[in-house]
Design an enzyme around this catalytic site. Sequence first.
Site, PDB file in Angstrom:
ATOM      1  N   ASP A  94       4.656 -21.610  24.842  1.00  0.00           N
ATOM      2  CA  ASP A  94       4.147 -20.290  25.236  1.00  0.00           C
ATOM      3  C   ASP A  94       2.755 -19.963  24.715  1.00  0.00           C
ATOM      4  O   ASP A  94       2.311 -18.828  24.820  1.00  0.00           O
ATOM      5  CB  ASP A  94       5.133 -19.207  24.790  1.00  0.00           C
ATOM      6  CG  ASP A  94       5.215 -19.063  23.284  1.00  0.00           C
ATOM      7  OD1 ASP A  94       5.183 -20.083  22.583  1.00  0.00           O
ATOM      8  OD2 ASP A  94       5.322 -17.926  22.811  1.00  0.00           O
ATOM      9  N   GLU A  95       2.050 -20.940  24.187  1.00  0.00           N
ATOM     10  CA  GLU A  95       0.704 -20.681  23.686  1.00  0.00           C
ATOM     11  C   GLU A  95      -0.217 -21.835  24.037  1.00  0.00           C
ATOM     12  O   GLU A  95       0.197 -22.989  23.993  1.00  0.00           O
ATOM     13  CB  GLU A  95       0.693 -20.530  22.162  1.00  0.00           C
ATOM     14  CG  GLU A  95       1.313 -19.274  21.635  1.00  0.00           C
ATOM     15  CD  GLU A  95       1.126 -19.169  20.138  1.00  0.00           C
ATOM     16  OE1 GLU A  95       0.208 -18.430  19.723  1.00  0.00           O
ATOM     17  OE2 GLU A  95       1.875 -19.817  19.407  1.00  0.00           O
TER      18      GLU A  95
END
Length: 175
Positions: A94-95
């Site tokens: 998610d990053e």
Amino acid sequence: MDAFYASIELRDHPEYAGKPLVVGRPESRGVVSAASYEARKYGIHSAMSSVKARKLCPDVIFIPGRMEVYKEVSKQIHAIFREYTDIIEPLSLDEAFLDVTENKKNIELATDIAKDIKRQIKENLKLTASAGVSYNKFLAKIASDYRKPDGLYVIHPDKAIKFIASLPIELFWGV
């Protein structure tokens, strides 16, 4: 992304909206993988034992993780990123760091690109994302965490030293 696993579960289970939710198992040896912002208000955070989470909030809802779903959503997010640049350095599902100095859409300001990416994620995936914009990865990461959830923060080169000097060391990435 903002509370990535928990946000996906809240999106897919609207009946839990506004309630403290944890992705993880409630067993004695269970661990919190992600906590919704409602759960975080009680002090619950990732990597915390499930027993401690339950003590902090007896009404917390536990949902088992669905890693295949999270991986698929991550692929969809990265497809959005690739509309702007091929220079993507993933940190986790998610990053990611994106170098948009030269970008596919010829958008002049990185801030405008961040706004557009956030908008697309919200419209297409029904999730919120936070973004940090700066001239190096360390500052961009700090900026991305600075206004969560659904935040956008810019650390301009002229203000970077003063900004960093004002932060407690606990907010430094990796500390």
